[in-house]
Enzyme design. Structure first.
Site: not given
Ligand code: PRP
Length: 196
Positions: A51-52, A113-114, A117, A145, A166, A173, A179
């Site tokens: 959803k991000g 992507e947002d 990480d 990040k 964080f 979120d 969000r």
């Molecule tokens: C977050 C973000 C990316 C992912 C990146 O999604 O939106 O999709 O984490 O993290 P990584 O590089 O450590 O894999 P999340 O799984 O939290 O779901 P969301 O988008 O619904 O918040």
């Protein structure tokens, strides 16, 4: 540190704003210009990851539309994956929750992507979508990040490099909250529980 661009007061759970609305808008514009340059005259499918990435996808698509020189047509699709659950750290597990509606084969695709990480989500998506034989597959992330990267993966287009904090807001979120904030901010440490 920066301040919200609007007169809106900082949410009480937040320590400070890291990127305000104007800084986010400039980064989105930069992403759109880079994507436009690489897709001149071609159709492009922007594939947002729920959803991000909802705000990034929406703002990026509207920036990209009409950029000249740029893509012929901009198409949108969505996927949903999960890697964080409700924890404050990545679990390392990526699950596909919702697949695309468009076929990927033969198309020029940009994953939107947002944040990247540890990189496991983007690595998973690259493998999944590459197997569907797109004409090209690139990735655009608003925030990079880089401190806890596990997977050897890089985004093709990066908006902003993010400090090792964080962060929430603009799609990001903590326990499904924050969000909808128009800026990206550091969450107060006493708000989240860190198992480490
Ligand atoms: C977050 C973000 C990316 C992912 C990146 O999604 O939106 O999709 O984490 O993290 P990584 O590089 O450590 O894999 P999340 O799984 O939290 O779901 P969301 O988008 O619904 O918040």
């Amino acid at each position: 540190m920066t301040t919200p661009a609007s007169a809106r007061a900082l949410h009480p759970d937040l320590e400070c704003v890291l990127f305000n609305e104007a800084e986010i808008a400039a980064a989105i514009r930069s992403l759109a210009e880079q994507i436009a340059r690489d897709h001149v005259g071609h159709d492009v499918l922007l594939l947002g990851v729920l959803k991000g990435a909802v705000h990034v996808l929406s703002d990026l698509a509207r920036e990209l539309d009409g950029l000249k020189p740029g893509p012929a047509r901009v198409y949108l699709d969505l996927m949903a994956v999960s890697s964080y659950g409700n924890a404050s750290r990545s679990s390392g597990e990526v699950r596909l929750i919702q697949d695309t509606t468009h076929a990927i084969e033969g198309r020029r695709v940009v994953i939107v992507e947002d944040i990247i990480d540890n990189g496991l989500t983007l690595s998973y998506l690259n493998a999944l979508l590459s197997a569907r034989k797109p004409l090209s597959l690139r990735s655009a992330v608003l925030l990079d990040k880089p401190y806890r990267r596990i997977a050897g993966v890089k985004a093709d287009y990066v908006g902003l490099t993010c400090p090792d904090e964080f962060i929430v807001g603009y799609g990001l979120d903590y326990q499904e909250r924050y969000r909808t904030l128009p800026y990206i901010a550091k969450l107060r440490p006493d708000i989240f529980s860190d198992p480490e």
